[in-house]
Design an enzyme around this catalytic site. Structure first.
Site, PDB file in Angstrom:
ATOM      1  N   HIS A   1      19.044 -56.101  41.471  1.00 25.55           N
ATOM      2  CA  HIS A   1      19.653 -55.835  40.159  1.00 25.55           C
ATOM      3  C   HIS A   1      20.669 -56.929  39.836  1.00 25.55           C
ATOM      4  O   HIS A   1      21.114 -57.662  40.727  1.00 25.55           O
ATOM      5  CB  HIS A   1      20.373 -54.475  40.164  1.00 25.55           C
ATOM      6  CG  HIS A   1      21.592 -54.473  41.051  1.00 25.55           C
ATOM      7  ND1 HIS A   1      21.511 -54.499  42.428  1.00 25.55           N
ATOM      8  CD2 HIS A   1      22.924 -54.492  40.762  1.00 25.55           C
ATOM      9  CE1 HIS A   1      22.721 -54.528  42.951  1.00 25.55           C
ATOM     10  NE2 HIS A   1      23.610 -54.533  41.963  1.00 25.55           N
TER      11      HIS A   1
ATOM     12  N   ASP B   1      24.512 -56.796  37.879  1.00 24.28           N
ATOM     13  CA  ASP B   1      25.449 -55.693  37.642  1.00 24.28           C
ATOM     14  C   ASP B   1      25.490 -55.294  36.166  1.00 24.28           C
ATOM     15  O   ASP B   1      25.629 -56.155  35.281  1.00 24.28           O
ATOM     16  CB  ASP B   1      26.868 -56.090  38.099  1.00 24.28           C
ATOM     17  CG  ASP B   1      26.949 -56.278  39.606  1.00 24.28           C
ATOM     18  OD1 ASP B   1      26.168 -55.637  40.327  1.00 24.28           O
ATOM     19  OD2 ASP B   1      27.798 -57.074  40.060  1.00 24.28           O
TER      20      ASP B   1
ATOM     21  N   HIS C   1      21.020 -59.581  42.708  1.00 28.22           N
ATOM     22  CA  HIS C   1      21.346 -59.428  44.115  1.00 28.22           C
ATOM     23  C   HIS C   1      20.888 -58.076  44.647  1.00 28.22           C
ATOM     24  O   HIS C   1      20.517 -57.187  43.878  1.00 28.22           O
ATOM     25  CB  HIS C   1      22.852 -59.624  44.353  1.00 28.22           C
ATOM     26  CG  HIS C   1      23.730 -58.722  43.542  1.00 28.22           C
ATOM     27  ND1 HIS C   1      24.004 -58.929  42.211  1.00 28.22           N
ATOM     28  CD2 HIS C   1      24.390 -57.592  43.886  1.00 28.22           C
ATOM     29  CE1 HIS C   1      24.812 -57.984  41.769  1.00 28.22           C
ATOM     30  NE2 HIS C   1      25.061 -57.147  42.762  1.00 28.22           N
TER      31      HIS C   1
ATOM     32  N   ARG D   1      34.907 -54.404  44.215  1.00 27.64           N
ATOM     33  CA  ARG D   1      34.355 -55.412  43.305  1.00 27.64           C
ATOM     34  C   ARG D   1      35.124 -55.441  41.996  1.00 27.64           C
ATOM     35  O   ARG D   1      35.370 -54.390  41.398  1.00 27.64           O
ATOM     36  CB  ARG D   1      32.881 -55.078  43.032  1.00 27.64           C
ATOM     37  CG  ARG D   1      32.155 -56.172  42.282  1.00 27.64           C
ATOM     38  CD  ARG D   1      30.719 -55.754  42.009  1.00 27.64           C
ATOM     39  NE  ARG D   1      30.607 -55.062  40.734  1.00 27.64           N
ATOM     40  CZ  ARG D   1      29.621 -54.233  40.406  1.00 27.64           C
ATOM     41  NH1 ARG D   1      28.663 -53.949  41.272  1.00 27.64           N
ATOM     42  NH2 ARG D   1      29.595 -53.661  39.218  1.00 27.64           N
TER      43      ARG D   1
HETATM   44  C1  SIN Z   1      26.902 -54.757  44.276  1.00 25.95           C
HETATM   45  O1  SIN Z   1      25.782 -54.477  43.877  1.00 25.95           O
HETATM   46  O2  SIN Z   1      27.745 -55.228  43.537  1.00 25.95           O
HETATM   47  C2  SIN Z   1      27.251 -54.556  45.743  1.00 25.95           C
HETATM   48  C3  SIN Z   1      26.658 -55.644  46.561  1.00 25.95           C
HETATM   49  C4  SIN Z   1      26.997 -55.494  48.013  1.00 25.95           C
HETATM   50  O3  SIN Z   1      27.573 -54.489  48.429  1.00 25.95           O
HETATM   51  O4  SIN Z   1      26.693 -56.409  48.770  1.00 25.95           O
END
Ligand code: SIN
Length: 297
Positions: A118, A120, A271, A286
């Site tokens: 995905h 974000d 990611h 985050r």
């Molecule tokens: C996310 O999708 O922002 C989390 C990614 C992660 O935990 O590595």
């Protein structure tokens, strides 16, 4: 009959690796770089700012090991690059730092955030230019890496007829899918009177700063290509999702140690978090930075 040419490779780009503000070690020839020798807890000088933006455009995923950041410093760093986003699941929440999305997985977790390809929150009308994930605690068994994929390269690797077919199409990105699943597990719900965000974006987008074209659909949020029938849309989206999932040359893999911050361009990458460490814990937060405008072709 001769096969039509379609790209199997994107040539290694020639990029300037000369930086004065930090040392750089690239993770792959296309995407990802580790930067050392810069203290992100301090205000950024104009040279650092300029060089970080150039590195982000070129490498899309910047990994900063050994950073000592308080929550305030994490937010200040994010705010240097734009307005901070508050995640739809935290709007109205009674917490000290609603701009920091907790990314915490432990033995009691029912899911881990981002366990699927995905970008974000592309369900927002104005999505994110980037995110900064700061990991404070990593699983003692190892693991908990994150994969990132280059969406400019994903576009370049499509054949010309496919690029032409996709240009001009738009797609729905719907927060109800991922967020209502989590909601059903009792986690994060929209603030009273609010719904999950939903937006329509071009399938092929031009990066607002580099001008590069990129593929802008992701399996986390994109539910429907508007101009196609439901069956056509499902098949084309599945093909594009497979194109990303099955193409390791698009990817770099970020290995986290405690106090690593990774800053990614959320327009030109997708990611996926790897949850391979249950029942051990991984803890971080985050901060995300809003783009200045809607994605456009
Ligand atoms: C996310 O999708 O922002 C989390 C990614 C992660 O935990 O590595």
């Amino acid at each position: 009959m001769a096969l039509e040419h379609h790209p199997a490779h994107v040539l290694v780009p020639e990029r300037d690796l000369g930086y004065r503000s930090f040392e750089i070690r690239t993770l792959t020839p296309h995407i990802g770089a580790e930067l050392r020798g810069i203290d992100l807890a301090q205000p950024l000088s104009s040279e650092q700012d300029k060089e970080l933006r150039r590195a982000l455009h070129d490498w899309k995923v910047l990994v900063f090991p050994d950073q000592d950041l308080s929550a305030e410093q994490h937010k200040t760093l994010g705010a240097h690059f734009g307005r901070l986003h508050v995640h739809p699941q935290l709007r109205g929440a009674d917490m000290k730092h609603p701009e920091i999305l907790p990314v915490i997985t432990n033995k009691d977790s029912l899911f881990t955030a981002g366990d699927g390809w995905h970008a974000d929150v592309t369900c927002e009308e104005i999505p994110l230019m980037g995110s900064m994930l700061y990991i404070r605690e990593t699983p003692e068994c190892g693991g908990g890496d994150t994969l990132y994929a280059d969406m400019c390269m994903a576009y370049e690797l499509l054949s010309e007829p496919m690029k032409q077919f996709l240009s001009g199409l738009t797609a729905i990105h719907d927060g109800a899918g991922p967020y209502s699943e989590q909601h059903a597990m009792g986690i994060g719900r929209p603030a009273p009177g609010e719904d999950y965000p939903r937006a329509q974006h071009p399938v092929i987008v031009r990066h607002p700063e580099t001008g590069q074209k990129l593929l802008y659909v992701n399996s986390g949020f994109t539910t429907r290509i508007v101009e196609l029938s439901a069956a056509e849309s499902r098949s084309v989206l599945d093909l594009l999702f497979r194109h990303v999932e099955s193409n390791p040359k698009l990817c770099c893999r970020v290995h986290w140690a405690p106090k690593t911050l990774t800053f990614w361009d959320n327009r030109s990458t997708q990611h996926r978090a790897i949850w391979d460490y249950h029942p051990h814990a991984r803890v971080g937060g985050r901060v995300s930075i809003l783009a200045e405008a809607r994605p456009s072709a």
